[in-house]
Design an enzyme around this catalytic site. Sequence first.
Site, short mmCIF file in Angstrom:
data_model
loop_
_atom_site.label_atom_id
_atom_site.label_comp_id
_atom_site.label_asym_id
_atom_site.label_seq_id
_atom_site.Cartn_x
_atom_site.Cartn_y
_atom_site.Cartn_z
N HIS A 220 35.54 34.43 31.43
CA HIS A 220 36.52 34.83 32.45
C HIS A 220 37.90 34.78 31.86
O HIS A 220 38.20 33.91 31.04
CB HIS A 220 36.44 33.90 33.67
CG HIS A 220 37.05 34.49 34.89
ND1 HIS A 220 38.39 34.41 35.15
CD2 HIS A 220 36.50 35.22 35.89
CE1 HIS A 220 38.64 35.04 36.28
NE2 HIS A 220 37.52 35.56 36.74
N ASP B 192 29.39 35.87 38.88
CA ASP B 192 28.37 36.91 38.86
C ASP B 192 27.07 36.49 38.19
O ASP B 192 26.09 37.22 38.23
CB ASP B 192 28.92 38.16 38.14
CG ASP B 192 30.00 38.83 38.96
OD1 ASP B 192 29.86 38.83 40.19
OD2 ASP B 192 30.97 39.34 38.38
N1 CMC Z 1 29.71 37.20 25.75
C1 CMC Z 1 30.03 37.06 24.45
N2 CMC Z 1 31.29 36.91 24.00
C2 CMC Z 1 32.27 36.92 24.91
C3 CMC Z 1 32.01 37.07 26.29
C4 CMC Z 1 30.67 37.22 26.69
N3 CMC Z 1 30.36 37.36 27.99
N4 CMC Z 1 33.17 37.06 26.98
C5 CMC Z 1 34.14 36.92 26.06
N5 CMC Z 1 33.59 36.82 24.81
C6 CMC Z 1 34.34 36.61 23.56
C7 CMC Z 1 35.03 37.88 23.13
O1 CMC Z 1 34.22 38.62 22.24
C8 CMC Z 1 36.28 37.34 22.46
O2 CMC Z 1 35.94 36.91 21.16
P1 CMC Z 1 37.02 37.06 19.97
O3 CMC Z 1 38.18 36.20 20.36
O4 CMC Z 1 36.29 36.56 18.77
O5 CMC Z 1 37.39 38.50 19.91
C9 CMC Z 1 36.62 36.10 23.27
O6 CMC Z 1 35.37 35.66 23.85
C10 CMC Z 1 37.63 36.36 24.39
O7 CMC Z 1 37.15 37.45 25.17
P2 CMC Z 1 38.07 38.60 25.73
O8 CMC Z 1 37.23 39.80 26.04
O9 CMC Z 1 39.26 38.79 24.85
O10 CMC Z 1 38.56 37.90 27.08
P3 CMC Z 1 39.11 38.61 28.36
O11 CMC Z 1 39.83 37.58 29.10
O12 CMC Z 1 39.83 39.86 28.00
O13 CMC Z 1 37.78 39.07 29.14
C11 CMC Z 1 35.89 39.08 30.56
C12 CMC Z 1 37.21 38.39 30.20
C13 CMC Z 1 35.39 38.54 31.89
C14 CMC Z 1 36.12 40.58 30.72
C15 CMC Z 1 34.86 38.82 29.44
O14 CMC Z 1 34.62 37.43 29.33
C16 CMC Z 1 33.56 39.56 29.67
O15 CMC Z 1 33.46 40.75 29.29
N6 CMC Z 1 32.52 38.92 30.31
C17 CMC Z 1 31.30 39.60 30.66
C18 CMC Z 1 31.51 40.43 31.92
C19 CMC Z 1 31.60 39.57 33.17
O16 CMC Z 1 30.79 38.67 33.39
N7 CMC Z 1 32.58 39.90 34.04
C20 CMC Z 1 32.74 39.23 35.34
C21 CMC Z 1 34.03 38.44 35.44
S1 CMC Z 1 34.05 37.37 36.89
C22 CMC Z 1 34.01 38.42 38.24
C23 CMC Z 1 35.17 39.33 38.33
O17 CMC Z 1 36.33 38.89 38.22
O18 CMC Z 1 34.98 40.51 38.57
#
Ligand code: CMC
Length: 428
Positions: free
Chosen positions: A306, A363
């Site tokens: 998140h 989720d």
């Molecule tokens: N699985 C594997 N690696 C992950 C994941 C994951 N689910 N989430 C983040 N990472 C890694 C990502 O690859 C990155 O690594 P690095 O720093 O080496 O590049 C690091 O963790 C930070 O991730 P980010 O994508 O830069 O973080 P963000 O804040 O931009 O994204 C997120 C947050 C929720 C989009 C992301 O964690 C994600 O894609 N999760 C899976 C989708 C998900 O479950 N979404 C629902 C969110 S809660 C409900 C809502 O608000 O809608």
Amino acid sequence: MSDKNATVNLNGANLDMPVHQGSVGPEVVDIRKFYAQTGAFTYDPGFTSTASCESGLTYIDGGEGVLLHRGYPIGQLAEHSSFMEVAYLLLNDELPSQDELNDFTYTITRHTMLHEQLMQFYQGFRRDAHPMAIMCGVVGALSAFYHDSTDIADPEHRKISSHRLIAKMPTIAAAAYKYSIGQPFLYPDNSLSYTGNFLRMTFGVPAEPYEIHPAIERALDRIFILHADHEQNASTSTVRLAGSSGANPFACIAAGIACLWGPAHGGANEAALNMLREIGTPDKIPHYIERAKDKNDPFRLMGFGHRVYKNYDPRATVMQETVREVFDALKVTDPVFETARQLEEMALNDDYFKEKKLFPNVDFYSGVILSAIGFPTTMFTALFALARTVGWVAQWNEMISDPGQKIGRPRQLYTGPTQRDYIPLDKR
Ligand code: CMC
């Protein structure tokens, strides 16, 4: 006024910027005069460090796993409150008295029907259309049917359109489902609760009475509470940005629905259950964990991670408890729950997930519950949209009521070509 400043030194000149302190949470450096005084922009793609607005609705402390609506912890609201009460709280600052709650519930209940012509609008969609595609269209179309509540400068219009949106969303979502399976639409039944009515319109058929299971009604109502608002997330920011131009509320909420649909946001509940079913049995989990860690593989653990929570998502805790409650009530079980549980345990003990502070989010378990209740995966995000409508309209109202509200207009770091002369076609 703030008595603390942050100073930036740029091109030899010092610029003092006021530092604001909210009622709780990090200090906020006010950069509104930054461009006027320095000629420079700030750069923050994805808004990782930018407060886009002032708000009194919802507070999150991602490090501590805290989520408050108007100061009330989400765990307490999920345990003691109802979705109607939380909706009232978000729209009106305070928890309602019994009379206020009765009045509010009555008003919402009396707005649940859709214009009959709007029901015909569904026929234009293919039967296999995703419910979110239908919802984007139908909610946007509300502005063509309810002209009498689209003057956003009139607080009474804003109130009526907010009530209409909250009230009609279950009818719209249930009809999207009924259309996809070829069953007749069911009209709302005003003798039922908000959530009971939605269950009946979704799973009932005209030929026989539909019995609402009280434990399922309560569990779904709690799921709605957990999704009601979440401060300035992507879809809420979309609603605010759309609304900042003066667009009508129905169009703004349709924009929010479109944004929510993405798998990184509300679409994650559908993606999470699909992922768990693909993993299938716990012995396959290590393979998928390795894939999630592999930078060359686009696969991510859906329902994990998140932007704000760097500790357990408090909504996920309630969700996990609700899974058991629903399984017990329905006397069912689903092997996918065991897969989810073991996946969570393995990921939480894995250095990659520990270092990056990746925990299950709301989720991760919601799909397991919704599936047990009988919703197809394609309806999961539609349910999220139904519940989040409360937060969207509350945030939209807060923004429009703010006398200092301006159109949202971000700037950019331009990296394209500098000015050059047009080259005629025959010279290229
Ligand atoms: N699985 C594997 N690696 C992950 C994941 C994951 N689910 N989430 C983040 N990472 C890694 C990502 O690859 C990155 O690594 P690095 O720093 O080496 O590049 C690091 O963790 C930070 O991730 P980010 O994508 O830069 O973080 P963000 O804040 O931009 O994204 C997120 C947050 C929720 C989009 C992301 O964690 C994600 O894609 N999760 C899976 C989708 C998900 O479950 N979404 C629902 C969110 S809660 C409900 C809502 O608000 O809608």
